[in-house]
Write a protein that holds these residues in place. Sequence first.
Motif, short mmCIF file in Angstrom:
data_model
loop_
_atom_site.label_atom_id
_atom_site.label_comp_id
_atom_site.label_asym_id
_atom_site.label_seq_id
_atom_site.Cartn_x
_atom_site.Cartn_y
_atom_site.Cartn_z
N UNK A 1 27.48 -31.64 32.76
CA UNK A 1 28.24 -31.68 31.52
C UNK A 1 28.51 -33.10 31.05
N UNK A 2 28.57 -34.05 31.98
CA UNK A 2 28.80 -35.44 31.60
C UNK A 2 27.59 -36.00 30.84
N UNK A 3 26.41 -35.68 31.32
CA UNK A 3 25.20 -36.09 30.63
C UNK A 3 25.15 -35.44 29.24
N UNK B 1 14.75 -43.06 28.16
CA UNK B 1 13.69 -43.73 28.90
C UNK B 1 13.80 -45.24 28.86
N UNK B 2 14.35 -45.77 27.78
CA UNK B 2 14.43 -47.22 27.59
C UNK B 2 15.69 -47.83 28.20
N UNK B 3 16.82 -47.14 28.03
CA UNK B 3 18.09 -47.69 28.51
C UNK B 3 18.94 -46.57 29.12
N UNK B 4 18.55 -46.06 30.27
CA UNK B 4 19.25 -44.91 30.88
C UNK B 4 20.71 -45.18 31.23
N UNK B 5 21.07 -46.47 31.38
CA UNK B 5 22.46 -46.78 31.73
C UNK B 5 23.45 -46.22 30.72
N UNK B 6 23.01 -46.06 29.49
CA UNK B 6 23.90 -45.54 28.44
C UNK B 6 24.47 -44.18 28.83
N UNK B 7 23.64 -43.36 29.47
CA UNK B 7 24.04 -41.99 29.77
C UNK B 7 24.96 -41.89 30.99
N UNK B 8 25.20 -43.02 31.63
CA UNK B 8 26.18 -43.07 32.72
C UNK B 8 27.46 -43.76 32.27
N UNK B 9 27.53 -44.09 30.97
CA UNK B 9 28.67 -44.83 30.44
C UNK B 9 29.75 -43.88 29.93
N UNK B 10 30.96 -44.39 29.91
CA UNK B 10 32.09 -43.64 29.36
C UNK B 10 32.01 -43.65 27.84
N UNK B 11 32.17 -42.49 27.23
CA UNK B 11 32.12 -42.41 25.76
C UNK B 11 33.29 -43.17 25.14
N UNK B 12 34.49 -42.92 25.65
CA UNK B 12 35.67 -43.55 25.08
C UNK B 12 35.80 -45.02 25.39
N UNK C 1 27.89 -50.25 42.43
CA UNK C 1 28.87 -49.41 41.71
C UNK C 1 29.22 -48.16 42.51
N UNK C 2 29.41 -48.32 43.82
CA UNK C 2 29.57 -47.14 44.67
C UNK C 2 30.85 -46.36 44.39
N UNK C 3 31.92 -47.03 44.07
CA UNK C 3 33.18 -46.31 43.88
C UNK C 3 33.07 -45.33 42.71
N UNK C 4 32.44 -45.77 41.61
CA UNK C 4 32.26 -44.88 40.47
C UNK C 4 31.37 -43.70 40.83
#
Length: 526
Positions: A342-344, A366-377, A222-225
């Motif tokens: 601010x994104x986090x 701790x269980x699913x950190x990918x959520x915090x890198x996801x777009x809210x909208x 996912x380098x571009x993101x």
Amino acid sequence: MSSNCLGNYLAFAVPNSNSHPFPCHCNAYFFYSKSIIRPEQVCHLHCGKLSFAPALVPLAAARSSSSNGNGAEDGEECEGGGVAEAREAVSYYLEELGVSKEESVEIALNSPKYVSMLVDSVRDLDEFSLWNSWSTADAEEEKPYLTRPLSSFKRKVYMMAKQKGDKGMLPFLESIGLTLSSATHLARYLSSNSLPILINKVKYVKEIFFANSDDGGLIARNARQMMMHLSISIDEDVQQTLSFFEKDGMEGKDFGQMLLKYPWILSKSILQNYEDILIFFDDEKVPKTSVAQAIKSCPLLLGLSVNKLKLVVEQFRNFGIRNQKLGKVIATSPQLLLQKPQEFHQVVCFLRDLGLDDDIIGRILGRCPEIFASSIGKTLKRKLNFLMGIGVSRRHLPRIIRKYPELFVCDIHRALLPRMTYLMHVGLSKREVALMVCRFSPLLGYSIDKVLKPKLEFLMNSMEKPISDVVEYPRYFSYSLEKKIKPRFWVLRGRNMECSLKSMLGKNDEEFAAEFGERNMLVPPI
């Protein structure tokens, strides 16, 4: 012809050279375009004007006369002789540049195109007797470099390699997986390094990415993101780099290609920054294996400053993520380290607004950190809208998320929708499916073919129970079919007993054995 003309020819008799003018002793200019100039074509002056024989002879045509009956070229015939000697000459040349004997031999063995290029160039000169015009002065000039006796052919290959002027870069870059054309392109970026220094840098960086991995390890997907979070302008070169990292994956054997697309990875500042990153995470007591995995998965971390890391890690610490937990988070989702603070924080506020407290948010991190890198909208809200679309009440969302936060990283069209559609297809209503999700949200993550279908078929065909039983006890799908559901059912069948799914499966082994008296027939549940 003077030695100057021959010296110029040596620079242009090499395949893959770009067409460009070169000076000769008579101050005229020729242009080389994959053609070889016959001696009688060179440097004839008539009244101050240049003239030469009618045609240039293409290299391929010049070599064709020496092909064997099967069409093989001379270079192929000499695999056991000329090419082997050429490798020795290349190895010797690399040693003179400061490369160890072992490494020079390895490079020569793994750069067949470069060796073949030198052999072809030497044969071209031999065929047109151009070596004879090398002057005595030039021969004397080469002697200080020839500290070891070489045969005539080896000496010619050595001189050709030296005249090429790449200082051993081309054979080395080919040996790590690049084509000659790619190696020529990359050598321009690496020209400030001596060959021994470059070899050491490459070893060092390969160790970063591929240490302790038999298969070499995968590089970022996912380098571009991630790139948008770095203070590096996305110019054409960076776009090429990102396109490379967006491949499905890369193994250690492809390191040369990674280096071609990502040349700044060998820069002194990046390597020093890597050391600083290691020291920082060591102070944070993060396992080194987790740091290594994060960098393997996301090499863009090498361009991240320690000050930026401190800000992100401090945010994690506020939610109880430190030491080994921090290692798990960065190894699983290294892209979080590239985010702006601010994104986090925005994702945290989104979860708080849903009714989740900071303790639960920390557990989710701790269980699913990918959520915090996801777009809210584009991601998080869409998943919630999907659940409410099948009838899940908003007041049930906190419980659903708490029990199965992974729903946020499930694809709607490839996972969530097909699973819900399957349950309705086998006879459940939309409302019943919504009730099942509310009661046991991990149901959203179960495979149709591996979990839902075989367990439903056993329920209805072998156990002869109505499908509505799973609405009351959807946790049924969480138990192993072979290790728990079937053994306990056959115990009950043998005693001609009936009970609910919860009574059959919800008890531990001791409780079940005490009630039904079949301890020895039970297998511990998963």
